[in-house]
Design a protein around this motif. Structure first.
Motif, PDB file in Angstrom:
ATOM      1  N   LEU A   6       0.843  -1.192   0.000  1.00  0.00           N
ATOM      2  CA  LEU A   6       0.000   0.000   0.000  1.00  0.00           C
ATOM      3  C   LEU A   6       0.875   1.238   0.000  1.00  0.00           C
ATOM      4  O   LEU A   6       1.941   1.257   0.606  1.00  0.00           O
ATOM      5  N   PRO A   7       0.422   2.293  -0.669  1.00  0.00           N
ATOM      6  CA  PRO A   7       1.189   3.529  -0.592  1.00  0.00           C
ATOM      7  C   PRO A   7       1.169   4.076   0.835  1.00  0.00           C
ATOM      8  O   PRO A   7       0.216   3.871   1.570  1.00  0.00           O
ATOM      9  N   ALA A   8       2.250   4.732   1.200  1.00  0.00           N
ATOM     10  CA  ALA A   8       2.321   5.299   2.548  1.00  0.00           C
ATOM     11  C   ALA A   8       1.290   6.408   2.682  1.00  0.00           C
ATOM     12  O   ALA A   8       1.261   7.336   1.874  1.00  0.00           O
ATOM     13  N   PRO A   9       0.408   6.308   3.686  1.00  0.00           N
ATOM     14  CA  PRO A   9      -0.604   7.348   3.856  1.00  0.00           C
ATOM     15  C   PRO A   9       0.017   8.633   4.387  1.00  0.00           C
ATOM     16  O   PRO A   9       1.060   8.626   5.026  1.00  0.00           O
ATOM     17  N   LYS A  10      -0.647   9.732   4.106  1.00  0.00           N
ATOM     18  CA  LYS A  10      -0.186  11.026   4.581  1.00  0.00           C
ATOM     19  C   LYS A  10      -0.735  11.256   5.989  1.00  0.00           C
ATOM     20  O   LYS A  10      -1.938  11.216   6.214  1.00  0.00           O
ATOM     21  N   LEU A  11       0.167  11.470   6.933  1.00  0.00           N
ATOM     22  CA  LEU A  11      -0.237  11.700   8.315  1.00  0.00           C
ATOM     23  C   LEU A  11      -0.797  13.105   8.498  1.00  0.00           C
ATOM     24  O   LEU A  11      -0.416  14.037   7.798  1.00  0.00           O
ATOM     25  N   ILE A  12      -1.694  13.242   9.454  1.00  0.00           N
ATOM     26  CA  ILE A  12      -2.237  14.547   9.820  1.00  0.00           C
ATOM     27  C   ILE A  12      -1.117  15.355  10.468  1.00  0.00           C
ATOM     28  O   ILE A  12      -0.407  14.859  11.344  1.00  0.00           O
ATOM     29  N   ALA A  13      -0.955  16.589  10.034  1.00  0.00           N
ATOM     30  CA  ALA A  13       0.153  17.419  10.517  1.00  0.00           C
ATOM     31  C   ALA A  13      -0.034  17.870  11.956  1.00  0.00           C
ATOM     32  O   ALA A  13       0.924  17.883  12.738  1.00  0.00           O
ATOM     33  N   ASN A  14      -1.228  18.236  12.336  1.00  0.00           N
ATOM     34  CA  ASN A  14      -1.487  18.751  13.672  1.00  0.00           C
ATOM     35  C   ASN A  14      -1.414  17.613  14.691  1.00  0.00           C
ATOM     36  O   ASN A  14      -2.196  16.669  14.623  1.00  0.00           O
ATOM     37  N   PRO A  15      -0.482  17.670  15.663  1.00  0.00           N
ATOM     38  CA  PRO A  15      -0.323  16.568  16.616  1.00  0.00           C
ATOM     39  C   PRO A  15      -1.564  16.311  17.479  1.00  0.00           C
ATOM     40  O   PRO A  15      -1.874  15.162  17.786  1.00  0.00           O
ATOM     41  N   VAL A  17      -4.797  16.902  16.640  1.00  0.00           N
ATOM     42  CA  VAL A  17      -5.795  16.248  15.789  1.00  0.00           C
ATOM     43  C   VAL A  17      -5.383  14.809  15.505  1.00  0.00           C
ATOM     44  O   VAL A  17      -6.217  13.896  15.503  1.00  0.00           O
ATOM     45  N   ARG A  18      -4.094  14.591  15.275  1.00  0.00           N
ATOM     46  CA  ARG A  18      -3.594  13.235  15.024  1.00  0.00           C
ATOM     47  C   ARG A  18      -3.873  12.333  16.223  1.00  0.00           C
ATOM     48  O   ARG A  18      -4.284  11.183  16.072  1.00  0.00           O
ATOM     49  N   ARG A  19      -3.696  12.832  17.444  1.00  0.00           N
ATOM     50  CA  ARG A  19      -3.990  12.032  18.649  1.00  0.00           C
ATOM     51  C   ARG A  19      -5.482  11.714  18.759  1.00  0.00           C
ATOM     52  O   ARG A  19      -5.858  10.605  19.118  1.00  0.00           O
ATOM     53  N   VAL A  20      -6.314  12.703  18.462  1.00  0.00           N
ATOM     54  CA  VAL A  20      -7.767  12.489  18.519  1.00  0.00           C
ATOM     55  C   VAL A  20      -8.167  11.423  17.498  1.00  0.00           C
ATOM     56  O   VAL A  20      -8.955  10.522  17.803  1.00  0.00           O
ATOM     57  N   VAL A  21      -7.636  11.499  16.297  1.00  0.00           N
ATOM     58  CA  VAL A  21      -7.950  10.511  15.265  1.00  0.00           C
ATOM     59  C   VAL A  21      -7.436   9.134  15.687  1.00  0.00           C
ATOM     60  O   VAL A  21      -8.107   8.116  15.469  1.00  0.00           O
ATOM     61  N   PHE A  22      -6.274   9.076  16.308  1.00  0.00           N
ATOM     62  CA  PHE A  22      -5.715   7.814  16.793  1.00  0.00           C
ATOM     63  C   PHE A  22      -6.629   7.198  17.856  1.00  0.00           C
ATOM     64  O   PHE A  22      -6.957   6.004  17.800  1.00  0.00           O
ATOM     65  N   CYS A  53      -8.441   5.589  10.194  1.00  0.00           N
ATOM     66  CA  CYS A  53      -7.930   6.484  11.246  1.00  0.00           C
ATOM     67  C   CYS A  53      -6.452   6.239  11.501  1.00  0.00           C
ATOM     68  O   CYS A  53      -5.674   7.193  11.637  1.00  0.00           O
ATOM     69  N   PHE A  54      -6.055   4.975  11.574  1.00  0.00           N
ATOM     70  CA  PHE A  54      -4.646   4.660  11.803  1.00  0.00           C
ATOM     71  C   PHE A  54      -3.784   5.102  10.620  1.00  0.00           C
ATOM     72  O   PHE A  54      -2.628   5.485  10.796  1.00  0.00           O
ATOM     73  N   ALA A  55      -4.348   5.058   9.415  1.00  0.00           N
ATOM     74  CA  ALA A  55      -3.598   5.484   8.236  1.00  0.00           C
ATOM     75  C   ALA A  55      -3.202   6.956   8.343  1.00  0.00           C
ATOM     76  O   ALA A  55      -2.139   7.346   7.872  1.00  0.00           O
ATOM     77  N   ARG A  56      -4.046   7.762   8.972  1.00  0.00           N
ATOM     78  CA  ARG A  56      -3.774   9.194   9.085  1.00  0.00           C
ATOM     79  C   ARG A  56      -3.094   9.574  10.394  1.00  0.00           C
ATOM     80  O   ARG A  56      -2.669  10.709  10.565  1.00  0.00           O
ATOM     81  N   SER A  57      -3.001   8.608  11.355  1.00  0.00           N
ATOM     82  CA  SER A  57      -2.480   8.987  12.667  1.00  0.00           C
ATOM     83  C   SER A  57      -1.292   8.161  13.143  1.00  0.00           C
ATOM     84  O   SER A  57      -0.515   8.652  13.958  1.00  0.00           O
ATOM     85  N   SER A  58      -1.140   6.920  12.686  1.00  0.00           N
ATOM     86  CA  SER A  58      -0.069   6.071  13.214  1.00  0.00           C
ATOM     87  C   SER A  58       0.383   5.037  12.189  1.00  0.00           C
ATOM     88  O   SER A  58      -0.304   4.035  11.973  1.00  0.00           O
ATOM     89  N   PRO A  59       1.538   5.246  11.576  1.00  0.00           N
ATOM     90  CA  PRO A  59       2.040   4.258  10.621  1.00  0.00           C
ATOM     91  C   PRO A  59       2.208   2.872  11.252  1.00  0.00           C
ATOM     92  O   PRO A  59       1.966   1.854  10.607  1.00  0.00           O
ATOM     93  N   ARG A  60       2.579   2.827  12.511  1.00  0.00           N
ATOM     94  CA  ARG A  60       2.786   1.549  13.199  1.00  0.00           C
ATOM     95  C   ARG A  60       1.492   0.747  13.296  1.00  0.00           C
ATOM     96  O   ARG A  60       1.449  -0.438  12.963  1.00  0.00           O
ATOM     97  N   PHE A  61       0.406   1.385  13.751  1.00  0.00           N
ATOM     98  CA  PHE A  61      -0.856   0.661  13.897  1.00  0.00           C
ATOM     99  C   PHE A  61      -1.547   0.441  12.555  1.00  0.00           C
ATOM    100  O   PHE A  61      -2.274  -0.529  12.382  1.00  0.00           O
ATOM    101  N   TYR A  62      -1.288   1.317  11.599  1.00  0.00           N
ATOM    102  CA  TYR A  62      -1.796   1.093  10.250  1.00  0.00           C
ATOM    103  C   TYR A  62      -1.156  -0.168   9.659  1.00  0.00           C
ATOM    104  O   TYR A  62      -1.845  -1.013   9.079  1.00  0.00           O
ATOM    105  N   ALA A  63       0.150  -0.302   9.839  1.00  0.00           N
ATOM    106  CA  ALA A  63       0.843  -1.500   9.351  1.00  0.00           C
ATOM    107  C   ALA A  63       0.332  -2.741  10.080  1.00  0.00           C
ATOM    108  O   ALA A  63       0.147  -3.803   9.475  1.00  0.00           O
ATOM    109  N   TRP A  64       0.083  -2.605  11.378  1.00  0.00           N
ATOM    110  CA  TRP A  64      -0.418  -3.742  12.160  1.00  0.00           C
ATOM    111  C   TRP A  64      -1.787  -4.201  11.671  1.00  0.00           C
ATOM    112  O   TRP A  64      -2.005  -5.388  11.447  1.00  0.00           O
ATOM    113  N   ILE A  65      -2.704  -3.261  11.491  1.00  0.00           N
ATOM    114  CA  ILE A  65      -4.073  -3.654  11.133  1.00  0.00           C
ATOM    115  C   ILE A  65      -4.152  -4.145   9.688  1.00  0.00           C
ATOM    116  O   ILE A  65      -4.916  -5.049   9.387  1.00  0.00           O
TER     117      ILE A  65
END
Length: 139
Positions: A6-15, A17-22, A53-65
């Motif tokens: 899969l292409p690497a998703p683009k993470l949310i820039a605002n930390p 907002v990224r935590r809320v999405v995570f 949500c993980f695709a936009r907030s956490s590469p680690r959990f996106y890879a896991w799921i």
């Protein structure tokens, strides 16, 4: 299929907002797991939402799921726009209608019954005609 295809998703820039999405991703994942055991709570949409949500907030959990041994390939194929295997589509529609049929006997409000039927018809139509069918050896 693994998450590396899969292409690497683009993470949310605002930390913040990224935590809320995570957090929302984990909430969605937990709801999906609960949905495995409760027939009226859908599993697949919650798991797909968690993956998004993980695709936009956490590469680690996106890879896991997306690399989970059982559901990861389906999630990864769905997120890549390749669709779902025919067997998974038919199972989803079957379980949807079993749940809706069961619920129709419990709910007494006519408007709620009509809303459930309309939603089930719309979801079934989407799964059958709009969601691509992934070509596999067993489908």
């Amino acid at each position: 299929m693994t998450s590396t295809s899969l292409p690497a998703p683009k993470l949310i820039a605002n930390p913040l907002v990224r935590r809320v999405v995570f957090i929302f991703g984990w909430f969605s994942f937990v709801m999906g797991v609960i949905g495995i055991f409760l027939p009226l709570l859908p599993t697949t949409p919650f798991i797909l939402l968690a993956a998004a949500c993980f695709a936009r907030s956490s590469p680690r959990f996106y890879a896991w799921i997306t690399s989970h041994h059982r559901y990861g390939p389906m999630i990864a194929n769905y997120l890549a726009g390749k669709g779902l295997p025919l067997k998974a589509k038919l199972m989803a529609i079957g379980l949807l209608w079993i749940s809706v049929s069961f619920t129709l006997f419990i709910v007494s409000l006519l408007w709620a019954k009509l809303a459930m039927l309309a939603t089930a018809l719309a979801v079934s139509a989407y799964i059958l005609w709009r969601l691509p069918t992934l070509k596999t050896l067993d489908s």
